[in-house]
Design a protein around this motif. Structure first.
Motif, PDB file in Angstrom:
ATOM      1  N   HIS A  63      -9.405  12.417  -1.528  1.00 27.04           N
ATOM      2  CA  HIS A  63      -9.346  11.065  -0.973  1.00 27.04           C
ATOM      3  C   HIS A  63     -10.620  10.278  -1.275  1.00 27.04           C
ATOM      4  O   HIS A  63     -10.563   9.109  -1.653  1.00 27.04           O
ATOM      5  CB  HIS A  63      -9.114  11.135   0.532  1.00 27.04           C
ATOM      6  CG  HIS A  63      -9.037   9.810   1.213  1.00 27.04           C
ATOM      7  ND1 HIS A  63      -8.130   8.830   0.842  1.00 27.04           N
ATOM      8  CD2 HIS A  63      -9.750   9.279   2.228  1.00 27.04           C
ATOM      9  CE1 HIS A  63      -8.286   7.771   1.608  1.00 27.04           C
ATOM     10  NE2 HIS A  63      -9.271   8.011   2.446  1.00 27.04           N
ATOM     11  N   THR A 121      -9.502   6.167  -1.872  1.00 28.58           N
ATOM     12  CA  THR A 121     -10.040   4.895  -1.391  1.00 28.58           C
ATOM     13  C   THR A 121     -10.356   3.969  -2.551  1.00 28.58           C
ATOM     14  O   THR A 121     -10.052   2.769  -2.511  1.00 28.58           O
ATOM     15  CB  THR A 121     -11.307   5.133  -0.553  1.00 28.58           C
ATOM     16  OG1 THR A 121     -10.964   5.895   0.607  1.00 28.58           O
ATOM     17  CG2 THR A 121     -11.934   3.821  -0.113  1.00 28.58           C
ATOM     18  N   PRO A 132      -3.859   7.287  -3.850  1.00 27.77           N
ATOM     19  CA  PRO A 132      -4.321   8.322  -2.918  1.00 27.77           C
ATOM     20  C   PRO A 132      -5.789   8.208  -2.533  1.00 27.77           C
ATOM     21  O   PRO A 132      -6.177   8.648  -1.455  1.00 27.77           O
ATOM     22  CB  PRO A 132      -4.056   9.624  -3.682  1.00 27.77           C
ATOM     23  CG  PRO A 132      -4.133   9.225  -5.134  1.00 27.77           C
ATOM     24  CD  PRO A 132      -3.559   7.842  -5.189  1.00 27.77           C
ATOM     25  N   LEU A 189       0.855  -1.188   0.000  1.00 26.91           N
ATOM     26  CA  LEU A 189       0.000   0.000   0.000  1.00 26.91           C
ATOM     27  C   LEU A 189       0.888   1.234   0.000  1.00 26.91           C
ATOM     28  O   LEU A 189       1.445   1.622   1.023  1.00 26.91           O
ATOM     29  CB  LEU A 189      -0.935   0.014   1.204  1.00 26.91           C
ATOM     30  CG  LEU A 189      -1.795   1.283   1.365  1.00 26.91           C
ATOM     31  CD1 LEU A 189      -2.587   1.568   0.089  1.00 26.91           C
ATOM     32  CD2 LEU A 189      -2.726   1.160   2.572  1.00 26.91           C
ATOM     33  N   ARG A 224      -7.357   2.168  -3.939  1.00 27.12           N
ATOM     34  CA  ARG A 224      -6.869   1.084  -3.079  1.00 27.12           C
ATOM     35  C   ARG A 224      -7.731  -0.157  -3.233  1.00 27.12           C
ATOM     36  O   ARG A 224      -7.203  -1.279  -3.272  1.00 27.12           O
ATOM     37  CB  ARG A 224      -6.830   1.570  -1.625  1.00 27.12           C
ATOM     38  CG  ARG A 224      -5.869   2.734  -1.443  1.00 27.12           C
ATOM     39  CD  ARG A 224      -5.969   3.410  -0.096  1.00 27.12           C
ATOM     40  NE  ARG A 224      -5.207   4.656  -0.113  1.00 27.12           N
ATOM     41  CZ  ARG A 224      -5.115   5.493   0.907  1.00 27.12           C
ATOM     42  NH1 ARG A 224      -5.743   5.225   2.045  1.00 27.12           N
ATOM     43  NH2 ARG A 224      -4.411   6.610   0.797  1.00 27.12           N
ATOM     44  N   LYS A 260       0.488   4.924  -0.392  1.00 20.57           N
ATOM     45  CA  LYS A 260      -0.595   5.909  -0.379  1.00 20.57           C
ATOM     46  C   LYS A 260      -0.361   7.052  -1.353  1.00 20.57           C
ATOM     47  O   LYS A 260      -1.317   7.739  -1.732  1.00 20.57           O
ATOM     48  CB  LYS A 260      -0.786   6.442   1.040  1.00 20.57           C
ATOM     49  CG  LYS A 260      -1.296   5.379   2.015  1.00 20.57           C
ATOM     50  CD  LYS A 260      -1.546   5.969   3.400  1.00 20.57           C
ATOM     51  CE  LYS A 260      -2.090   4.896   4.337  1.00 20.57           C
ATOM     52  NZ  LYS A 260      -2.370   5.428   5.704  1.00 20.57           N
TER      53      LYS A 260
END
Length: 343
Positions: A290, A134, A132, A126, A137, A128
């Motif tokens: 985000h 959600t 960046p 991961l 991811r 970030k």
């Protein structure tokens, strides 16, 4: 060879579950014959039911933040007979990774999270900065390369609403299908008041819409009743206040009848975007980079003050002129500019 069978350990928040639909679409694109089940809290099942890629939703009986280790092991063992070939865990807690191991799933995918070595055997890195959002991811967990290809276009979430259920819900409340345009307002945000645009601002927008012949529908849970009732009071009780009167599935289907939706950064904001509505998303303490609304035409109202985003539930500033300035300086007039009032 039998089709792959994938178990998703889904998130508990409405917005995150909506964003997870981008992952479900990605999995179906890469593995068209895969059977995908989602295990998540029971109240998320109406969302899952409106995602055509999902075979079934499995209600998890555990309470929020409850470890219930033995119960999770027992529940996981009961799933062994389902023959899952892979699990993807979208929650980064240790307890969320117990169930796939107990279910004997051979490939158990997820981020490392809370030291989950041994529980997961397909641990993805991961970064970030590279992931960046959600949604980035979630989708990265579904790619074969362990990362999103640079040329890959993430599909936007999309919910398939049930119009007949919406009309039935209206009928149950003694209402008819709308014959004018409808403005949906979502003034709640379970996270805290630092994400909530002032009720009087919502009321000003509601009054403007009503003066142009639109209907105004207020959405929210029973926790949002004080604010939906206050907005309706300031609008001379001319709004349809659905606050606390609808279950999640009904709220989704009713929102599909709206033309434009104004919402705080909340689960219902993501629902509106996934229903292909014109969305005006208001951000205060949170970060639109985000968890943005996943719609190409969404309007993001965000001032980006020096104190933003603070991610606080309650504004930490105490001086009256500074308190909740990230929301209060977003005037109703600035939001009204983004609504096209057509007769």
């Amino acid at each position: 060879m039998s089709a792959e069978k994938i178990l998703i350990l889904g998130p508990s928040w409405v917005g995150d579950m909506v964003l997870a639909h981008s992952l479900f679409q990605t999995l179906k694109t890469q593995h068209p014959n895969a059977i995908i089940d989602v295990a998540a809290p029971a109240w998320t099942l109406p969302l899952i039911a409106r995602m055509p890629e999902i075979n079934q939703g499995i209600a998890l009986p555990f309470k929020h933040r409850q470890l219930a280790l033995l119960d999770r092991i027992k529940f996981g063992r009961a799933l062994k007979k389902q023959g899952y070939t892979q699990s993807i865990t979208l929650v980064n807690s240790l307890k969320s990774a117990v169930l796939p191991l107990a279910a004997g799933i051979p490939q158990r995918t997820g981020f490392l999270g809370e030291c989950r070595y041994g529980l997961l055997n397909d641990i993805r890195p991961l970064d970030k900065t590279k992931l960046p959002r959600t949604v980035d991811r979630f989708v990265a967990l579904g790619t074969d390369r362990h990362q999103i290809p640079s040329n890959y276009s993430i599909p936007n979430p999309r919910l398939i609403a049930d119009r007949n259920n919406a009309l039935q819900a209206l009928s149950n409340m003694g209402l008819n299908a709308p014959v004018t345009k409808v403005l949906g307002l979502c003034p709640g945000a379970e996270y805290g008041e630092a994400k909530r645009w002032p009720a009087e601002y919502y009321a000003e927008v509601a009054n403007a819409a009503l003066s142009h012949g639109w209907q105004v529908w207020l959405f929210g849970s029973d926790k949002d009743l004080p604010v939906t009732q206050e907005i309706n009071r300031l609008a001379d009780n001319r709004c349809q206040d659905f606050g606390g009167k609808t279950k999640l599935g009904d709220a989704i289907d009713l929102m599909s009848l709206c033309d434009t939706v104004i919402s705080n950064d909340s689960g219902l904001m993501h629902v509106a975007a996934a229903l292909d509505k014109k969305v005006i998303a208001i951000y205060g303490s949170s970060d639109p980079h985000h968890t943005p609304p996943m719609h190409p035409d969404a309007v993001v109202a965000y001032l980006g003050l020096s104190c933003s985003p603070c991610f606080k539930r309650v504004c930490p500033l105490t001086e009256p002129e500074a308190q909740l300035a990230c929301l209060k300086k977003l005037t109703p007039q600035s939001i009204l500019q983004d609504i096209k009032f057509l007769a």
